[in-house]
Design an enzyme around this catalytic site. Sequence first.
Site, PDB file in Angstrom:
ATOM      1  CD  GLU A  91     120.916   2.407  23.314  1.00  0.00           C
ATOM      2  OE1 GLU A  91     121.633   1.151  24.286  1.00  0.00           O
ATOM      3  OE2 GLU A  91     120.928   3.545  24.723  1.00  0.00           O
ATOM      4  CB  SER A 471      56.081   3.905  42.781  1.00  0.00           C
ATOM      5  OG  SER A 471      55.506   4.017  44.259  1.00  0.00           O
TER       6      SER A 471
END
Length: 770
Positions: A91, A471
């Site tokens: 770069e 239940s």
Amino acid sequence: MAHYVFRIARSATVIALFAAAALLGTLSGVLFAFAGDLPEISALDNYNPSTITRVYAANGEVIGEFAIQRRLVIDYDDIAPQLREAIISAEDADFNSHFGLSISRILITVLRDVFQRRLGNPAGASTLTQQLARNLFPIGFEKSLDRKVKEALLAIQIEKRYTKREILTLYCNQIHFGHGTNGVESAARLYFNKRAKELVLEEAALIAGIIQSPARQSPYVDMAAAMRRRNYVLQRMTDEHYITPEQAATAKASPIVLKGQPQPEKSIAPFYLEEVRKHLEREYGAKALYESGLAVTTTLDPALQRLANRAIEKGLRDYDKRHDWRKAVRTVTGARQTVERYRDERWKSPIRVGDVVPAVVEAIGKPAPATGARLIIGGYHADLARDGFAWTRKASAADLVNVGDIVDVQIKTLDEGTKMATVSLEQTPLAEAAMLVLDNHTGQVKAMVGGWDFQRSKFNRAVQAYRQLGSTFKPIVYTAAIDRGYTPASVIIDSPVAYPSGNGGTWAPQNYDHTFMGPITLRYALEESRNIPAIKVMADLGVKTVLDYAKRFGFAEEFPPYLPIALGAGDATLMEVTSAYTTFPNQGIRMKPWTLLHVKDREGNLLEQNRPEPADVIGADSAFVMTSILRGVLTQRGTGARAASMAAAWPLAGKTGTVDNNTDAWFIGFDPDITVGVWIGMDDKRKSLGGDEQGAKAALPMWMDFMQGYIASRADQPAPPQFQAPGNIVFVPVDRSTGAATTQESAATITETFIAGTEPGGLNRAQPQP
């Protein structure tokens, strides 16, 4: 001649001074024009970029992440030297010597722009510092002279304020590497599943090469382009004398071996993670959640979560297979493809034995067995033989699928040499299910499954769905009874009964089997989940008394004050009923469920820390008596008889639950350490699970699958933990049918549990008999 040369030199000097003054004036004008628009460079002194919020299980395993940008900030020394060199070579080779701008690169670029007549759209000549400037500050990314000037001025200021080491560190933490990832640390994990400081030469070169164009040069996008760019970076490192030609040649010859993946792995606990996300956003705000890099440690146990996931998936698939095969809903023609060209997204991920994956029907019969089908699964072919679809009760695959259908199959075997597989036919269940695992002693949520698939529906049925309890509510009724003098041996008359209803008529409840058994014990009534005894007990105690107990057990809803509540006519969440049951094995104390251990900010400062919150619900003696009765449910005489052999080897207790018309099926069960709740049903409450899909058949098997794995993981199997009896508990042999004390040993004799003084012949008041 000398005089002539002197005059030329003097003229040149004047021209140079004039040019310098003009340039200086121009620069001054530019500085004056743009100075007011430039951001403050000093803001970088407190560099706090958007970072990942990570959510951890109790053992430190990452179970989820929240982020806008996937970034992990690291220091200079945490970046491998070869990675730093690779980035500089690719770069900005002059990075260590320029002042933020590369004059030579600028001149070359300007001349090229002039000759190519594109001054309005200048080509790039950015240094690493200039790239950092435009990535850190809001000056835009468009190719314009205005932006380039701002970028240059910012780069010069950055170079004046910070060292090269600091600038490179900022750059390495800021720059984008594709797939939502920023910074070299996250990039190293994304591509190679390792830390940035651990990268070897060829890996460092690949990551440095991606920077130029992540969208095109990621190896997940274009492996050939990534290879070319990596080798270019290696050559640049050679040219800059960071590595030798021999090192470059060796690295160039190395293949690209990826060990990460472009998308984060799916969380093992997506419903749990979503509850955590909602809490964090509510307490700290969306910005902190997605940008501030919080560290969140939860109560989740990954091993138990995986067991829960498998149990729910298997249970729903087993349930679905009991209700016939449905024709394939997806075809390659519907996807505007052909059998040969179709590619499923799932095929991009590894395929392993046991996975359920999409497959395309390539042929019916040959080359598969005569009654089978040949399938395509990515790079594999598979034969679906008759034993792979036996559950459909069809004689031939031709009765099930057509060429071009896309169906789900489970991988049974894989042969990497021949690229052949054997499979069994699957289908996506229509029903939903949920499971919760709570620690009895702390209330910590150890596992949570909120439905079949988080992608199909994010609605969390473990904490958001209010369903009729059936239940599972009966133990609350009987707990109130035990506290008021009833015992497991108390006799209740199971006989027809009628009560006035609100519309002037009468309500005549029935047992599930529409029979009546006459005098039975309270234990038998609960073990067999008889309806009439529960209603009679609630009527005897008073509806208000039972509803008060429901509140104490943690049920938030205001249940209507009528007797059908005894049969679970009220609505509650799986979290509420599972938490209520933790009271029994925890000696009458219910621990409030919670999911977060602590939350820290990115610097490690503690933001939140949670601890168990106990609530006294009932006495330890009543809790132990109820535990004893609920253990009886998991014997051959109870509704949970399917789990009797498991309960004989490990201390287990629980209760089935089924709602009218089988719209909901439940099982809530526990051992001394954890309580596990399971629910199954349709999201449409009006739809039935099927004629015989009660809690014992639809929900209990999922609970059993989970508990088998859980028990197998326990190191104390030879000496399992026990439910601890308080000092005032006595055990008396009784006739299991009448509840009367007996000295005779027979098949009808059981050892019953009593609170001291309530046993047959005890000093307490006579037992009520509704």
